[in-house]
Design an enzyme around this catalytic site. Sequence first.
Site, PDB file in Angstrom:
ATOM      1  N   ARG A  55      32.066  37.240  48.784  1.00 38.89           N
ATOM      2  CA  ARG A  55      31.238  37.468  47.605  1.00 38.89           C
ATOM      3  C   ARG A  55      30.631  36.140  47.159  1.00 38.89           C
ATOM      4  NH1 ARG A  55      36.191  40.097  46.958  1.00 38.89           N
ATOM      5  NH2 ARG A  55      36.050  42.392  46.840  1.00 38.89           N
ATOM      6  N   LYS A  75      39.071  39.083  43.929  1.00 36.85           N
ATOM      7  CA  LYS A  75      39.318  39.820  42.698  1.00 36.85           C
ATOM      8  C   LYS A  75      40.810  39.879  42.404  1.00 36.85           C
ATOM      9  CE  LYS A  75      35.215  42.762  42.838  1.00 36.85           C
ATOM     10  NZ  LYS A  75      34.692  44.155  42.836  1.00 36.85           N
ATOM     11  N   HIS A  82      24.860  39.750  48.190  1.00 33.30           N
ATOM     12  CA  HIS A  82      25.648  40.936  48.540  1.00 33.30           C
ATOM     13  C   HIS A  82      25.056  41.654  49.750  1.00 33.30           C
ATOM     14  CE1 HIS A  82      29.276  42.550  46.829  1.00 33.30           C
ATOM     15  NE2 HIS A  82      28.880  43.782  47.088  1.00 33.30           N
ATOM     16  N   ARG A 120      26.570  40.049  52.615  1.00 36.60           N
ATOM     17  CA  ARG A 120      27.944  40.561  52.768  1.00 36.60           C
ATOM     18  C   ARG A 120      27.909  41.919  53.474  1.00 36.60           C
ATOM     19  NH1 ARG A 120      33.195  40.436  50.474  1.00 36.60           N
ATOM     20  NH2 ARG A 120      33.924  42.368  49.512  1.00 36.60           N
ATOM     21  N   HIS A 135      38.791  43.932  50.456  1.00 37.03           N
ATOM     22  CA  HIS A 135      38.821  45.236  49.802  1.00 37.03           C
ATOM     23  C   HIS A 135      40.275  45.689  49.626  1.00 37.03           C
ATOM     24  CE1 HIS A 135      34.503  46.407  51.236  1.00 37.03           C
ATOM     25  NE2 HIS A 135      34.497  45.719  50.120  1.00 37.03           N
ATOM     26  N   TYR A 186      30.537  51.206  55.485  1.00 38.94           N
ATOM     27  CA  TYR A 186      29.825  50.510  56.560  1.00 38.94           C
ATOM     28  C   TYR A 186      29.817  51.316  57.847  1.00 38.94           C
ATOM     29  CZ  TYR A 186      30.070  46.759  53.217  1.00 38.94           C
ATOM     30  OH  TYR A 186      29.934  46.026  52.068  1.00 38.94           O
TER      31      TYR A 186
END
Length: 323
Positions: A175, A199, A269, A272, A295, A304
């Site tokens: 990110r 995150k 993004h 990414r 993730h 994806y």
Amino acid sequence: MSRPDRGTRAMHQALPPALRDAVDDFAEHLSRVRNRSAHTVRAYVTDLVSLLDHAVRMGCVDLAELDLSVLRSWLARQRTTGAARTSLARRAGSARAFSAWAHRAGLLPADVGAALASPRAHRELPNVLRPDQATALVEAPAGQAPPAEPGSGAAEAVPLRDRVLLELLYATGVRVSEACGLDVGDVDHGRRVIRVFGKGGRERSVPYGVPAQRALDDWLRRGRPAMVGARSGDALLLGARGGRLNPTTARQIVGAYAETAGLPRTSPHDLRHSAATHLLEGGADLRAVQELLGHSSLASTQIYTHVSVERLRAAYRQAHPRA
């Protein structure tokens, strides 16, 4: 409590004291116990204040009076005012998270949000560059660079910084906030791996390739020393005035070079998304890509696979005589 916008602050102050305290305690729980980012806490608080404001308007003066009908009424009102399905899904999630916490804390006699359904969020397929387009983008700083940032006294160093930013975004799929948060010590040159804090403060190691290593070597040898200043600290990527490069500027850099390279409008993004899609198309395992992207759920990575199927269908339609 994390600082929400002015309208939310006004609604928060207008709540009955017990409800206001519940909002503040929940925000504290998210920040300190759940280790959620300030941005995430603000989003939860905004949703919760809206919910409790609606509850008060329906006659709830005590948190114990909050029930499933109030939650459903709140979501229905959001829908009639034009909220998108993705917004409704997020707000329903906020309500469920608050209800579960309030029940555990003894503020609600039951977890009323557990039975709250929400519309399934419609997920748009991400914007993905072709491999040749991604290559053109990361190599754009070697050609004509976009205008230098205001205040930059190291014009020759800026393209080196931009090149390493683009290379890392595409090579690792991190990110933009993670790239800007990198310190010099987070780069393991011997193993060609960067240490990333994602995150929730979750740490992961992400590999990068030879082109990114060359860009890093050039930046650290010739670029960063020319831009370093009193505010630099250990930051790997620096802004025009020597401080840590911020994500907003990084987004502007990516967009400017995409325009220079004649590409569609492109964000960090999108790089990414492109990295993840190209990895899967090259045969990478889905769980490996999940780990690389950071993730927490495999469901986030599975989009994806849909991108790859859509590209396969497009190629079939274009090439097969019986398509």
